[in-house]
Design a protein around this motif. Structure first.
Motif, PDB file in Angstrom:
ATOM      1  N   ALA A 357       0.865  -1.183   0.000  1.00  0.00           N
ATOM      2  CA  ALA A 357       0.000   0.000   0.000  1.00  0.00           C
ATOM      3  C   ALA A 357       0.897   1.227   0.000  1.00  0.00           C
ATOM      4  N   TRP A 358       0.349   2.308  -0.475  1.00  0.00           N
ATOM      5  CA  TRP A 358       1.135   3.544  -0.593  1.00  0.00           C
ATOM      6  C   TRP A 358       0.540   4.609   0.320  1.00  0.00           C
ATOM      7  N   THR A 359       1.452   5.415   0.876  1.00  0.00           N
ATOM      8  CA  THR A 359       0.990   6.650   1.513  1.00  0.00           C
ATOM      9  C   THR A 359       0.836   7.696   0.418  1.00  0.00           C
ATOM     10  N   GLN A 360      -0.017   8.648   0.702  1.00  0.00           N
ATOM     11  CA  GLN A 360      -0.240   9.680  -0.300  1.00  0.00           C
ATOM     12  C   GLN A 360       1.051  10.459  -0.512  1.00  0.00           C
ATOM     13  N   PRO A 361       1.465  10.691  -1.745  1.00  0.00           N
ATOM     14  CA  PRO A 361       2.751  11.352  -2.001  1.00  0.00           C
ATOM     15  C   PRO A 361       2.657  12.853  -1.777  1.00  0.00           C
ATOM     16  N   LEU A 362       3.831  13.415  -1.517  1.00  0.00           N
ATOM     17  CA  LEU A 362       3.969  14.865  -1.471  1.00  0.00           C
ATOM     18  C   LEU A 362       4.518  15.331  -2.800  1.00  0.00           C
ATOM     19  N   PRO A 363       4.149  16.509  -3.206  1.00  0.00           N
ATOM     20  CA  PRO A 363       4.730  17.006  -4.461  1.00  0.00           C
ATOM     21  C   PRO A 363       6.230  17.185  -4.281  1.00  0.00           C
ATOM     22  N   PRO A 364       6.995  17.081  -5.357  1.00  0.00           N
ATOM     23  CA  PRO A 364       8.445  17.263  -5.229  1.00  0.00           C
ATOM     24  C   PRO A 364       8.764  18.665  -4.715  1.00  0.00           C
ATOM     25  N   SER A 365       9.839  18.752  -3.967  1.00  0.00           N
ATOM     26  CA  SER A 365      10.310  20.059  -3.510  1.00  0.00           C
ATOM     27  C   SER A 365      11.525  20.448  -4.330  1.00  0.00           C
ATOM     28  N   GLY A 366      11.918  21.689  -4.159  1.00  0.00           N
ATOM     29  CA  GLY A 366      13.092  22.167  -4.882  1.00  0.00           C
ATOM     30  C   GLY A 366      12.912  22.127  -6.398  1.00  0.00           C
ATOM     31  N   VAL A 367      11.674  22.328  -6.849  1.00  0.00           N
ATOM     32  CA  VAL A 367      11.415  22.272  -8.291  1.00  0.00           C
ATOM     33  C   VAL A 367      12.031  23.497  -8.948  1.00  0.00           C
ATOM     34  N   SER A 368      12.782  23.274 -10.002  1.00  0.00           N
ATOM     35  CA  SER A 368      13.394  24.391 -10.727  1.00  0.00           C
ATOM     36  C   SER A 368      13.337  24.104 -12.219  1.00  0.00           C
ATOM     37  N   LEU A 369      13.379  25.161 -12.964  1.00  0.00           N
ATOM     38  CA  LEU A 369      13.395  25.078 -14.426  1.00  0.00           C
ATOM     39  C   LEU A 369      14.496  26.016 -14.879  1.00  0.00           C
ATOM     40  N   SER A 370      15.571  25.447 -15.359  1.00  0.00           N
ATOM     41  CA  SER A 370      16.727  26.275 -15.711  1.00  0.00           C
ATOM     42  C   SER A 370      17.106  26.038 -17.152  1.00  0.00           C
ATOM     43  N   SER A 371      17.624  27.110 -17.733  1.00  0.00           N
ATOM     44  CA  SER A 371      17.979  27.021 -19.147  1.00  0.00           C
ATOM     45  C   SER A 371      19.397  26.531 -19.351  1.00  0.00           C
ATOM     46  N   GLN A 372      20.227  26.632 -18.327  1.00  0.00           N
ATOM     47  CA  GLN A 372      21.631  26.223 -18.401  1.00  0.00           C
ATOM     48  C   GLN A 372      22.352  26.925 -19.543  1.00  0.00           C
ATOM     49  N   GLY A 373      21.915  28.117 -19.804  1.00  0.00           N
ATOM     50  CA  GLY A 373      22.594  28.920 -20.823  1.00  0.00           C
ATOM     51  C   GLY A 373      22.212  28.608 -22.248  1.00  0.00           C
ATOM     52  N   SER A 374      21.281  27.695 -22.454  1.00  0.00           N
ATOM     53  CA  SER A 374      20.904  27.318 -23.832  1.00  0.00           C
ATOM     54  C   SER A 374      19.638  28.050 -24.247  1.00  0.00           C
ATOM     55  N   PRO A 375      19.620  28.557 -25.452  1.00  0.00           N
ATOM     56  CA  PRO A 375      18.385  29.210 -25.932  1.00  0.00           C
ATOM     57  C   PRO A 375      17.346  28.223 -26.449  1.00  0.00           C
ATOM     58  N   TYR A 376      17.730  26.942 -26.617  1.00  0.00           N
ATOM     59  CA  TYR A 376      16.820  25.979 -27.231  1.00  0.00           C
ATOM     60  C   TYR A 376      16.387  24.867 -26.279  1.00  0.00           C
ATOM     61  N   SER A 377      16.791  24.905 -25.028  1.00  0.00           N
ATOM     62  CA  SER A 377      16.420  23.827 -24.106  1.00  0.00           C
ATOM     63  C   SER A 377      16.228  24.389 -22.703  1.00  0.00           C
ATOM     64  N   LEU A 378      15.454  23.615 -21.890  1.00  0.00           N
ATOM     65  CA  LEU A 378      15.257  23.939 -20.485  1.00  0.00           C
ATOM     66  C   LEU A 378      15.441  22.639 -19.688  1.00  0.00           C
ATOM     67  N   LEU A 379      16.142  22.760 -18.579  1.00  0.00           N
ATOM     68  CA  LEU A 379      16.348  21.604 -17.697  1.00  0.00           C
ATOM     69  C   LEU A 379      15.412  21.746 -16.496  1.00  0.00           C
ATOM     70  N   ALA A 380      14.466  20.795 -16.404  1.00  0.00           N
ATOM     71  CA  ALA A 380      13.588  20.757 -15.240  1.00  0.00           C
ATOM     72  C   ALA A 380      14.220  19.824 -14.209  1.00  0.00           C
ATOM     73  N   SER A 381      14.320  20.254 -12.976  1.00  0.00           N
ATOM     74  CA  SER A 381      14.899  19.416 -11.924  1.00  0.00           C
ATOM     75  C   SER A 381      14.124  19.625 -10.634  1.00  0.00           C
ATOM     76  N   TRP A 382      14.195  18.644  -9.794  1.00  0.00           N
ATOM     77  CA  TRP A 382      13.485  18.679  -8.522  1.00  0.00           C
ATOM     78  C   TRP A 382      14.188  17.741  -7.553  1.00  0.00           C
ATOM     79  N   GLU A 383      13.854  17.885  -6.325  1.00  0.00           N
ATOM     80  CA  GLU A 383      14.416  16.985  -5.323  1.00  0.00           C
ATOM     81  C   GLU A 383      13.587  15.712  -5.270  1.00  0.00           C
ATOM     82  N   GLU A 384      14.269  14.623  -5.010  1.00  0.00           N
ATOM     83  CA  GLU A 384      13.618  13.318  -4.971  1.00  0.00           C
ATOM     84  C   GLU A 384      12.465  13.332  -3.968  1.00  0.00           C
ATOM     85  N   ALA A 385      11.289  12.908  -4.438  1.00  0.00           N
ATOM     86  CA  ALA A 385      10.129  12.754  -3.561  1.00  0.00           C
ATOM     87  C   ALA A 385       9.744  11.280  -3.551  1.00  0.00           C
ATOM     88  N   MET A 386       9.254  10.823  -2.434  1.00  0.00           N
ATOM     89  CA  MET A 386       8.907   9.414  -2.316  1.00  0.00           C
ATOM     90  C   MET A 386       7.681   9.115  -3.167  1.00  0.00           C
TER      91      MET A 386
END
Length: 998
Positions: A357-386
């Motif tokens: 059985a699962w406990t209800q999950p929490l949304p990820p924390s530390g969510v970020s959307l960074s371009s990493q200097g590229s005009p054609y891409s975005l890097l979405a990252s977040w902290e591991e959530a259970m």
């Protein structure tokens, strides 16, 4: 005779004998019968029988006894025929026969009570009851009443026959009995299943029966009672309650014996709980485990919560055996859990597992959307959530979402092929089993593309630069730029303009400074890669250009003020109209002076300073200056022939015209004398100066408009020696005060050198201030003489010395004593030697009695005693010792003492009247301090009178004495504590008074 054929039998009766005989052929009239114990000769019974009788019973006999029976038949004609026989009664069987276990399971003890009568022996036969086998045959003496059978088998039934033997007859008695059973060992009770228990034991052959009783300890009731025959070693109890604790008791039975055996407890296996489920409670971080109760019993449930696929133990709790649910709180969100519910009964367990059985999950924390200097891409990252994974969505603002899903463990995702300079929205939710968390939403921009053809130009201005560029090709919200100082990388100005701007002018800049402009296109918070351009503002010409002589004769120092702004370097051009060669020098931007060396002294030079900034330059006006002439070298100042003179000398080093010698007092620096000396002269005498003073001499060389001073030379005039030098002892015995008068002139200090006369100790050096007029020399040796040398010192020079000798006061003798050795003309004087030195001792003795005589003795410095002789008897003297060094002396305290007095002379006694006695005497020598007269009664030997008189009294009359009584009188001369007595003189008082003449 006729045979009777007598026979005897007992027919099984032990107390009777049946006597039978044959009737004689001729018949008999009757019979007489006699019975006696064999060999006793005593008839016990006599009986008669009638004719035609052929048998007779003897009753009341003793069993087992030998009897002699005589049968006599009476024939006709009074004839008789007899026959004697012997017979033995049958023995009687034993009574109270018993067969019992003696306490041991392998023994039986037989015991009995003897039967009535006699017996020859006993015969015991032991049989095994079941097999009927004869085991033992034993014959015993007739008086035996017990026997122990050993080595028997436990728990078996035996038959014993005890036969009493008497002759050929016997009487038997039988009995059956069991040996005590042996107790089985190693009883074990273990579960066979959830409803059965298996009992096993060892050593069951020693019991005929085994009695097993099984108790349910939960209900305290007997569940099963079982009796098993010999040889059974195990038994399975069926149809029991699962998970229940039972107690098994075992008893061994053999005949009448029952032996309590071991006992054991065990649990049946519990049944595992059914329908174990784990489900959400609706609360965050909570799960509830639920199960159905199985049949049977249990002690408790052990509920184990396991986390993740690996089943890591998270919680472990125990609940009562009647519980059906447990709620777990505080669990990690979005985590997979499973539960194991274990029924525990004693040491046994039965477990059942739930599905995950699962406990209800929490949304990820530390969510970020960074371009990493590229005009054609975005890097979405977040902290591991259970949870199991994530749901992602990306879209430009106000456009449809672009969805994707990721498994757990991934914490970033790169979106490619996007538009430069565009704002995107990103959403991420955690998925755990059937649950999906609320989304976390962030926005970000892709990087914009950089601008093109950036340029920067001063356009001839010294305080402004103009930047221009071509617009970025795609997606931007404006332009931002930073103007930096190129070398220092110091920020100057920022610019932010809209995306329709293509040029900017920067004002109020620093002249001659290189600037770098960095410009980037903006999109949201991001900037494109910067483009840069650089240029210099036009420099300003240097100001305040001067040319000055250095203190070196062959140098000129160039100085200039840096105009506002920056420079890369300065270019210096130095030339002289009198010399064709010129000097060209380049110096750094932070240099504002330069010294040209190796120039000709006394020459006029011209200087031009040009400033360079990047490719641009600007020049100053011309400056001119003369070089200095050379200064004199090796200037020295020495004392002159007299204390009021100084001798100045130097060495010429070329150049210059006249020399000017300047004299100043060193402390004030004010010039007190200027003396001009022509070139070629190298020395000078300066007169009329103050002795002991410090002077500064400087020689100035002149060439052109400049004057050059030599190095300053310092010199001292010699100081004058101190005046009126004196030395006298200080108040302290170890100090000497030296005094003098200050001489004219100056000095830095006084130097004193102290030598102790007659001593090899090194001299002591002391200093005194220049204004001092005295010094106290302390810690000197008492009574010692010192040579003191004093000089006035100025700089390295000192005056002629002045010498004086002074002595310290000697130390006074101590512990002075004046003692009388018992003499009337001698006194001894002793003292302790004081520290230090002295020339001699002066010892003085004063007569305190006459106040006119004084004795004085001079003794060596190491003397410590003296004896005074030829002194007046009975006089008091005062003594004193004085340590003398030169004219200095120190005296001890005065001490006093008496000489012994001489005894009075010419003692005479008289009795002027009947109750008076007069004593007269003469003083000897000077006399005495006083006299003491004592009167004693001669007859009673008692002290009658005592009188103390002054030294000038020479007689005394004692009154009120007894008439006609002899008295003894003694007169003592006293001096201080000492006295001298006359011999006792006796005299009688008158018996009566002489009448006066008419």
């Amino acid at each position: 005779g006729t045979l009777l054929n007598v026979s005897v039998s007992d027919h099984g009766r032990s107390d009777s004998l049946l006597l039978s005989w044959d009737e004689p052929e001729e018949g008999a009239e009757g019979y007489s019968l006699s019975l006696s114990s064999l060999g006793s000769g005593l008839w016990l019974q006599n009986a008669s029988a009638t004719a035609n009788t052929t048998s007779f019973w003897f009753h009341g006999l003793t069993p087992g006894t030998h009897y002699e029976i005589k049968v006599t038949a009476t024939l006709a004609c009074m004839e008789t025929t007899s026959q004697t026989v012997t017979a033995q009664t049958s023995p009687s069987a034993v009574r109270s026969l018993s067969l019992s276990s003696s306490g041991s399971s392998g023994e039986l003890r037989a015991s009995w009570t003897h039967g009535h009568g006699q017996r020859d022996s006993y015969h015991l036969s032991l049989y095994h009851s079941h097999s009927q086998a004869l085991l033992r045959n034993v014959s015993l003496l007739p008086n035996t009443s017990t026997f122990l059978f050993e080595g028997l088998q436990p728990g078996n039934e035996y038959a014993l026959r005890v036969s009493t033997l008497a002759g050929s007859s016997q009487a038997s008695t039988s009995i059956h009995q069991w040996t005590a059973p042996s107790i089985p060992t190693q009883l074990r009770l273990s579960p066979g299943s959830s409803t059965s228990l298996v009992a096993s034991w060892v050593g069951a052959a020693g019991a005929a029966w085994l009695h097993l009783t099984l108790h349910n300890l939960l209900t305290q009731t007997v569940t099963t009672t079982l009796s098993a025959r010999r040889g059974l070693t195990s038994y399975t109890f069926q149809h029991l309650q699962p998970g229940t604790r039972y107690w098994l008791g075992l008893s061994a039975i053999a005949g009448p014996y029952t032996m309590a055996g071991p006992n054991a407890t065990a649990w049946t296996y519990p049944l595992s709980p059914g329908n174990v489920t784990l489900s959400s409670t609706g609360e965050k971080g909570s799960l509830q485990a639920h199960w159905t109760t199985p049949a049977g019993e249990r002690d408790l449930y052990l509920v184990t919560l396991q986390e993740g696929e690996a089943g890591a133990l998270t919680r472990n709790i125990s609940v009562s055996g009647d519980s059906i649910q447990v709620t777990f709180h505080g669990l990690r969100a979005g985590q997979q859990y499973s539960v194991q519910v274990t029924a525990v009964a004693g040491p046994h367990r039965a477990a059942a597992h739930s599905t995950a059985a699962w406990t209800q999950p929490l949304p990820p924390s530390g969510v970020s959307l960074s371009s990493q200097g590229s005009p054609y891409s975005l890097l979405a990252s977040w902290e591991e959530a259970m949870g199991e994974g994530y749901v992602l969505a990306l879209s430009p603002m106000e456009h449809p979402m672009k969805n994707s899903s990721l498994l757990r463990g991934v914490t970033n995702f790169t979106y490619k092929g996007l538009h430069p300079g565009t704002l995107y929205t990103f959403e991420v939710s955690t998925v755990a089993g059937p649950y999906t968390s609320s989304p976390q939403r962030v926005t970000n921009w892709t990087y914009p593309l950089p601008l093109e053809q950036l340029s920067l130009s001063n356009q001839g201005h010294s305080t402004s630069l103009q930047a221009s560029w071509r617009a970025a090709p795609e997606g931007s919200t404006g332009y931002t730029g930073t103007l930096w100082e190129t070398k220092s990388r110091q920020w100057v100005k920022n610019m932010t303009v809209g995306n329709n701007w293509t040029s900017v002018t920067f004002e109020n800049l620093v002249p001659g400074r290189q600037y770098t402009l960095e410009v980037a296109a903006m999109a949201g918070p991001y900037q494109s890669p910067v483009r840069s351009a650089t240029d210099w503002t036009y420099p300003l010409a240097p100001a305040g250009v001067t040319l000055a002589n250095t203190r070196r004769p062959l140098g000129l120092a160039a100085f200039w003020d840096k105009a506002a702004g920056d420079v890369d370097q300065f270019h210096l051009q130095l030339y002289s109209k009198s010399h064709p060669a010129q000097r060209n020098v380049s110096v750094g931007p932070n240099t504002h002076n330069f010294t040209f060396l190796g120039l000709s002294p006394g020459v006029q030079y011209f200087l031009k300073v040009t400033v360079l900034a990047g490719p641009y330059r600007s020049s100053s006006h011309f400056a001119t200056e003369w070089t200095y002439p050379l200064s004199l070298a090796n200037v020295t100042v020495q004392p002159g022939q007299r204390p009021q003179e100084l001798h100045v000398s130097w060495v010429e080093s070329g150049g210059g015209r006249d020399h000017l010698v300047q004299l100043s007092v060193a402390e004030s620096l004010s010039v007190i004398r200027n003396v001009s000396v022509p070139r070629g002269v190298s020395q000078l005498e300066l007169e009329g100066l103050v002795p002991g003073s410090r002077y500064r001499v400087e020689i100035i060389s002149q060439a052109g408009p400049h004057r050059v001073s030599s190095q300053t030379a310092i010199g001292y005039t010699v100081p004058l020696p101190p005046l009126s030098l004196s030395a006298h002892p200080a108040r302290a015995a170890q100090a000497l005060t030296v005094q003098w008068e200050s001489p004219p002139g100056q000095r830095d200090r006084y130097l004193l050198i102290v030598h102790e006369e007659g001593s090899s100790a090194p001299a002591k050096n002391l200093e005194a201030g220049k204004d001092s007029n005295n010094v106290t020399l302390a810690q000197l040796e008492p009574g010692a003489c010192y040579l003191v040398e004093i000089r006035a010192v100025a700089g390295p020079y000192s005056s002629l010395p002045k010498n004086i000798t002074g002595c310290t006061v000697p130390a006074a003798p101590t512990n002075l004593s004046l003692t009388n050795p018992g003499s009337s003309s001698e006194l001894h004087m002793y003292w302790k030697e004081p520290p230090g030195r002295r020339d001699h001792y002066r010892v003085t003795l004063h007569s305190l009695s006459t106040h006119s005589r004084v004795w004085v003795q001079t003794l060596s410095p190491d003397a410590q005693n003296i004896t005074w002789t030829d002194l007046e008897a009975g006089s008091r003297f005062a003594g004193q010792v004085t340590a003398v060094t030169g004219l200095l002396e120190a005296s001890s305290t005065n001490v006093t003492q008496w000489t012994y007095p001489l005894a009075p002379a010419n003692l005479t006694l008289g009795s002027p009247s009947a109750s008076t006695l007069q004593a007269s005497w003469a003083a000897t020598g000077r006399g005495a301090e006083g006299f003491v007269v004592d009167v004693y009664g001669t007859a009673s030997n008692s002290h009658i009178r005592h009188v103390v008189l002054s030294g000038d009294v020479k007689s005394h009359t004692f009154k009120n004495l007894s008439p006609g009584t002899r008295y003894s009188v003694a007169v003592r001369a006293t001096a201080g504590p000492f006295h001298a007595s006359t011999l006792n003189l006796t005299h009688c008082t008158r018996e009566y008074d002489v009448p006066l003449a008419a």
